[in-house]
Write an enzyme that holds these catalytic residues in place. Structure first.
Site, PDB file in Angstrom:
ATOM      1  N   SER A  97       0.806  -1.223   0.000  1.00 27.85           N
ATOM      2  CA  SER A  97       0.000   0.000   0.000  1.00 27.85           C
ATOM      3  C   SER A  97       0.843   1.278   0.000  1.00 27.85           C
ATOM      4  O   SER A  97       1.523   1.554  -0.961  1.00 27.85           O
ATOM      5  CB  SER A  97      -0.948  -0.043   1.204  1.00 27.85           C
ATOM      6  N   ASP A 240      -1.530   6.418  -3.543  1.00 32.89           N
ATOM      7  CA  ASP A 240      -0.511   5.603  -2.890  1.00 32.89           C
ATOM      8  C   ASP A 240      -0.199   4.428  -3.821  1.00 32.89           C
ATOM      9  O   ASP A 240      -0.717   4.375  -4.944  1.00 32.89           O
ATOM     10  CB  ASP A 240      -0.976   5.136  -1.498  1.00 32.89           C
ATOM     11  N   ASP A 242      -0.981   1.202  -4.147  1.00 29.34           N
ATOM     12  CA  ASP A 242      -2.024   0.339  -4.713  1.00 29.34           C
ATOM     13  C   ASP A 242      -3.287   1.111  -5.101  1.00 29.34           C
ATOM     14  O   ASP A 242      -4.320   0.515  -5.393  1.00 29.34           O
ATOM     15  CB  ASP A 242      -2.343  -0.836  -3.785  1.00 29.34           C
ATOM     16  N   ASP A 244      -5.585   2.929  -3.713  1.00 27.62           N
ATOM     17  CA  ASP A 244      -6.888   3.050  -3.054  1.00 27.62           C
ATOM     18  C   ASP A 244      -7.047   4.417  -2.391  1.00 27.62           C
ATOM     19  O   ASP A 244      -8.128   4.783  -1.963  1.00 27.62           O
ATOM     20  CB  ASP A 244      -7.164   1.887  -2.079  1.00 27.62           C
TER      21      ASP A 244
END
Ligand code: MG
Length: 454
Positions: A97, A240, A242, A244
């Site tokens: 993440s 970020d 990933d 999300d």
């Protein structure tokens, strides 16, 4: 029992914590958790070691008797959307993440598309420590990993289906996207193009050694913010790793925290989209959301910090308008109950299109607060004593004691909570004036000194 899962998945440094033996044991425990013949979708973002970790996970799941589908490089919300809508029993996302580049990790996702909850994590941890794994007989080991390349396209089409494409296209926006050399580059620019928006992409190549740190903050987005003004964009968005999270930068190059953009988005859902429901957020978010949304009779529900708990609470309650975190994670339930960087961006463009205002004007309309964030190095016992004394000191204000203590008053709010991962007491506060903010901090400071000295 030692915990493996942190706030969102299992994380560690590649090659130190994430070594082959550990990954095999963790994947075996995940396989035992889902059970034989479960249909599992695996995705990954671009991080050092990601491809190797994915292959180990997939091979282990196959030998544990599961059916494994490989989505390749994909944002976490895209994988989650596919799991929820395409009949998968669950999924695994290889990502750390927002963590620095040396980290990688594993997020386990349930059939509803949300990361598994705390009780389910404990089941996997139990299987891991007790080594309750199953390996199939050779006659059952004939399955191969099935390529499943449709995830990103499916996701992009789902995101754009939720917003007013014509209204956005009419404005001929120019939007800067910074996916931090990661998987957001595969979806967010495409979402923008399909909405008639011109994307200007920086840090847009897939690279395990990104040009900035993956967590989108005013500090890490300083260069990105400059690029927004240089390329004369109407808005900038920083993801970020990933993708999300989405942190927005106005056309003047100011970076805005996620609780401020979420406040604008929540109001947009009510005013322009006629949607109703309660708002769910962690206690670390600003009370600006209450100040703005109370005029529309929308209730805010304060929860423990952590997006996974927020998502599960929203899904169970079934009455959510939206959910969010101040770090840029925003959840829009008609799409899915998880943080989603591209969905958040599309909704923000719809807001700008409907209001006909610049991003800076929209943010300037929010109440202005003076913010202070500090932390004290304290062990948990002392931290809890500070919290008890803060409750005493501020007993005349509204106290929310779900996670540390949040003090809410007309002119300020204060949060004092122990960190979940280190011996640190975090203090966040916002007040209508700088003087008031400093005065509140002094009161907390003298409580801390009193506790440490006693
Ligand atoms: Mg993330």
């Amino acid at each position: 029992m030692k915990k493996l899962f942190g706030t969102d998945g299992v994380r560690g440094v590649t090659g130190i914590d994430l070594v082959p033996n550990f990954i095999v044991r963790l994947a075996s425990a995940i396989g035992a958790f889902f059970g034989e013949r479960s249909k599992i979708l695996v995705g990954m973002d671009m991080r050092a070691g990601g491809d190797a970790i994915k292959r180990i996970v997939e091979g282990t799941l196959i030998l544990s008797g599961l059916r494994v589908y490989d989505a390749g490089y994909t944002p976490t919300p895209a994988l989650q959307y596919a799991i929820k809508t395409q009949g998968f029993d669950g999924g695994v996302m290889i990502t750390a993440s927002h963590n620095p580049p040396e980290y990688n990790g594993i997020k386990v996702i349930g059939p509803h598309g949300i990361e598994i909850d705390r009780d389910e994590e404990r089941v996997i941890e139990e299987y891991f420590w007790e080594e309750r794994f199953r390996v199939v007989d050779w006659k059952e080991a004939g399955e191969s990993v099935v390529r499943y390349p449709l995830v990103n396209d499916m996701y992009v089409n789902a995101v754009i289906s939720h917003v007013d494409r014509e209204a956005i296209a009419r404005r001929h926006f120019r939007i800067l996207v910074d996916p931090v050399n990661n998987v957001g580059t595969l979806t967010t620019p495409l979402v923008l193009k399909k909405l008639g928006v011109k994307p200007v992409v920086i840090n847009g190549t897939l690279d395990p050694f990104p040009a900035r740190l993956p967590e989108p903050t005013p500090e890490t987005l300083a260069e990105t913010a400059k690029a927004v003004t240089i390329y004369k964009c109407d808005l900038g968005v920083g993801h970020d790793g990933d993708a999300d999270r989405a942190i927005f930068i106005d056309e003047g190059g100011r970076v805005h925290w996620g609780d401020r953009s979420a406040t604008l988005l929540a109001k947009h859902l009510v005013v322009h989209r006629g949607e109703r429901g309660r708002i769910y957020t962690g206690v670390s978010s600003s009370t600006i959301i209450v100040d703005v949304l109370k005029h529309f009779n929308v209730e805010v529900v304060w929860l423990k910090v952590g997006s996974v708990d927020i998502a599960h609470t929203m899904r169970k309650s079934g009455d959510a308008l939206c959910g969010f975190e101040e770090n840029g994670g925003f959840m829009y339930p008609p799409h899915q109950y998880v943080r989603d960087g591209a969905m958040t961006t599309a909704l923000f463009l719809e807001l700008m299109a409907k209001e006909g205002k610049r991003a800076s004007e929209l943010f300037d309309e929010l109440p202005q607060y003076y913010t202070i964030k500090v932390k004290y190095r304290l062990n948990r016992g002392l931290a809890l004593e500070v919290i008890r004394r803060v409750e005493e000191e501020f007993k005349d204000a509204l106290l929310i004691t779900i996670d540390g203590v949040k003090v809410v008053s007309r002119d300020y709010w204060l949060l004092v909570r122990p960190s979940g991962t280190e011996p640190v007491l975090r203090v966040m506060l916002e007040a209508k004036t700088e003087n008031l903010a400093k005065e509140i901090l002094e009161r907390v400071d003298s409580i801390v000194k009193g506790v440490v000295g006693s």
